[in-house]
Design a protein around this motif. Structure first.
Motif, PDB file in Angstrom:
ATOM      1  N   THR A   1       0.827  -1.194   0.000  1.00  0.00           N
ATOM      2  CA  THR A   1       0.000   0.000   0.000  1.00  0.00           C
ATOM      3  C   THR A   1       0.865   1.249   0.000  1.00  0.00           C
ATOM      4  OG1 THR A   1      -1.466  -1.305   1.421  1.00  0.00           O
ATOM      5  CG2 THR A   1      -2.038   1.009   1.119  1.00  0.00           C
ATOM      6  N   ALA A   2       2.051   1.171   0.637  1.00  0.00           N
ATOM      7  CA  ALA A   2       2.921   2.330   0.798  1.00  0.00           C
ATOM      8  C   ALA A   2       4.140   2.259  -0.113  1.00  0.00           C
ATOM      9  CB  ALA A   2       3.374   2.435   2.253  1.00  0.00           C
ATOM     10  N   SER A   3       4.588   3.414  -0.596  1.00  0.00           N
ATOM     11  CA  SER A   3       5.749   3.479  -1.478  1.00  0.00           C
ATOM     12  C   SER A   3       7.011   2.978  -0.795  1.00  0.00           C
ATOM     13  CB  SER A   3       5.961   4.922  -1.953  1.00  0.00           C
ATOM     14  OG  SER A   3       4.915   5.339  -2.789  1.00  0.00           O
ATOM     15  N   GLY A   4       7.211   3.366   0.451  1.00  0.00           N
ATOM     16  CA  GLY A   4       8.396   2.937   1.180  1.00  0.00           C
ATOM     17  C   GLY A   4       8.459   1.432   1.328  1.00  0.00           C
ATOM     18  N   VAL A   5       7.299   0.803   1.458  1.00  0.00           N
ATOM     19  CA  VAL A   5       7.225  -0.651   1.558  1.00  0.00           C
ATOM     20  C   VAL A   5       7.636  -1.294   0.238  1.00  0.00           C
ATOM     21  CG1 VAL A   5       5.617  -2.588   1.720  1.00  0.00           C
ATOM     22  CG2 VAL A   5       5.528  -0.749   3.412  1.00  0.00           C
ATOM     23  N   ALA A   6       7.057  -0.823  -0.861  1.00  0.00           N
ATOM     24  CA  ALA A   6       7.354  -1.409  -2.168  1.00  0.00           C
ATOM     25  C   ALA A   6       8.836  -1.338  -2.502  1.00  0.00           C
ATOM     26  CB  ALA A   6       6.546  -0.696  -3.246  1.00  0.00           C
ATOM     27  N   LEU A   7       9.471  -0.225  -2.152  1.00  0.00           N
ATOM     28  CA  LEU A   7      10.886  -0.043  -2.471  1.00  0.00           C
ATOM     29  C   LEU A   7      11.793  -0.930  -1.633  1.00  0.00           C
ATOM     30  CD1 LEU A   7      10.876   3.842  -2.911  1.00  0.00           C
ATOM     31  CD2 LEU A   7      11.139   2.108  -4.703  1.00  0.00           C
ATOM     32  N   GLN A   8      11.278  -1.454  -0.531  1.00  0.00           N
ATOM     33  CA  GLN A   8      12.043  -2.388   0.291  1.00  0.00           C
ATOM     34  C   GLN A   8      11.749  -3.847  -0.080  1.00  0.00           C
ATOM     35  OE1 GLN A   8      14.432  -1.682   2.685  1.00  0.00           O
ATOM     36  NE2 GLN A   8      14.248   0.396   1.890  1.00  0.00           N
TER      37      GLN A   8
END
Length: 427
Positions: free
Chosen positions: A139-146
């Motif tokens: 749901t979050a951009s920071g999550v996807a990038l990790q």
């Protein structure tokens, strides 16, 4: 230690599963149609099984396991619920109500990251350790990038959801996305001012991954067209937003692009209105989830909205199918419902192309690259070169105030009109 509770779910949106928390929708703000970094809360997960065994003995076949890592709780829980509702509806649609591909059940296990990248990485590793070859959510951009790099390291397919950061596109060969990206937002915003040459543009955003991605996208799109781009970034924790509204007014831009989400949005729009920013500049922002429409207050009809999706925006047969399934399940389509629906379509297509198996993830990747299909918003294409999801976007007007506020499409921009430039694949 992560606890996992078994829960049987059906693929069809026509039957609601166990109740999921709606999340603090009233605290989610209208402004950027996107997901962003968020503080994490609870760390519970549930497992789900979609569909039933086929009459031809398909129950004996190895199921396809999909891990959904998304915000079931936390500040983005309302976005997460939309995604999950869409995923279940999409799974039913893509499998024609069976929940199976070539007799193989599609089983999904939910893991809650609460918007916290550290929790998401832990959940992804847990699922991969259990043998999961397909991950979706974010749901979050920071999550996807990790999570993207973890997927690449372990050679598992990862389909990011509402996370809008442009860096997700081209991140690696195993990472795809089922939603739009910031560049597509900005291309839609740029359509409001026409020729950008010589224009002054200011970006008002929160100083986080999502806000920074929007600044970069505005510079890439409008800056390359000859506009001068400035930024006004506020700490995500800021509650007094008058100083930032004042900075935006002082900049005297021709276009003020606002990229914002969180429980401070109402205060932001109040501050912008009080500073009379609308009298001097064209203000463009993203139209967020339906629960946030009243938060614009008197400013609502003064804003030019770009939009990823709202209930009824597309008018396609696929949208109708999604709406019927989600509504029958007790939900209501909203901004990120298509992201879950599209993720399910992508997963089913990839598995179907490989005869019901998810073991060869390189083959799953190959099946998705260049695939064009009828999605909720219209014709949608997974660009082979960098896995960008090419799709239509909308110019929207909001009329009425408070509970009576209603969106309407002013113009639909084609997938080609808002397509981001090709990003070299990083890994």
């Amino acid at each position: 230690m992560r606890s996992t509770t078994a829960l049987t779910r059906t693929a069809s949106g026509a039957r609601p599963g166990a109740a999921l928390p709606d999340g603090p929708a009233r605290k989610l703000a209208a402004v950027a149609a996107c997901a962003l970094l968020a503080a994490g809360c609870a760390e519970a997960g549930t497992a789900g099984t979609a569909g039933t065994a086929s009459g031809g003995g398909g129950g004996a076949k190895t199921p396809v396991k999909v891990g959904l890592v998304y915000s079931r709780t936390g500040p983005l829980a309302a976005y997460g619920k939309q995604y999950l509702d869409g995923f279940k509806a999409g799974l039913s649609y893509a499998t024609k109500g069976t929940g199976e591909v070539d007799g193989h059940r599609i089983e999904f296990e939910e893991q809650d990251d609460a918007g916290d990248p550290a929790k998401a990485v832990s959940a992804a590793k847990d699922l991969i350790g259990k043998g999961y070859k397909v991950l979706a959510g974010s749901t979050a951009s920071g999550v996807a990038l990790q999570v993207g790099p973890i997927a690449s390291q372990n050679k598992v397919l990862f389909i990011s959801g509402p996370a809008a950061a442009d860096k997700v596109t081209g991140l690696n060969k195993y990472t795809f996305r089922s939603g739009r990206q910031s560049y597509q937002d900005i291309r839609t915003a740029a359509s409001f001012i026409g020729d950008a040459k010589g224009k002054k543009v200011a970006v008002l955003a929160q100083d986080n991954a999502f806000g920074q991605a929007n600044v970069a996208a505005v510079k890439a799109v409008l800056g390359s067209q000859g506009a001068t781009v400035e930024q006004v970034l506020a700490p995500p924790s800021a509650t007094d937003l008058t100083p930032f509204a004042t900075q935006a007014k002082t900049a005297k831009p021709d276009l003020l692009f606002v990229a914002w989400a969180g429980d401070s949005a109402s205060a932001l729009w109040t501050a912008l209105n009080q500073q009379d920013v609308f009298a001097d500049t064209k203000v463009v922002t993203g139209l967020d989830l339906a629960a946030s429409y009243p938060l614009f207050g008197p400013a609502g009809d003064k804003i030019s909205f770009l939009n990823h999706y709202f209930d009824g925006a597309a008018g396609t047969p696929v949208e109708k199918a999604m709406t019927e399934a989600v509504t029958a399940g007790g939900g209501r389509p909203d901004i990120f419902t298509p992201d879950g629906f599209t993720a399910a379509q992508m997963i089913v297509h990839a598995v179907e192309s490989n005869h019901g198996s998810a073991e060869d993830t390189s083959a799953l990747v190959k099946a998705l690259e260049g695939w064009s299909f009828d999605g909720v918003k219209g014709r949608t294409t997974v660009r082979a070169e960098d896995h960008a999801l090419l799709q239509p976007m909308f110019q929207v007007r909001l009329t009425g105030a408070g509970a009576a506020a209603k969106p309407s499409v002013e113009k639909t921009l084609t997938a080609d009109e808002v397509a981001p430039p090709v990003t070299p694949m990083a890994g």
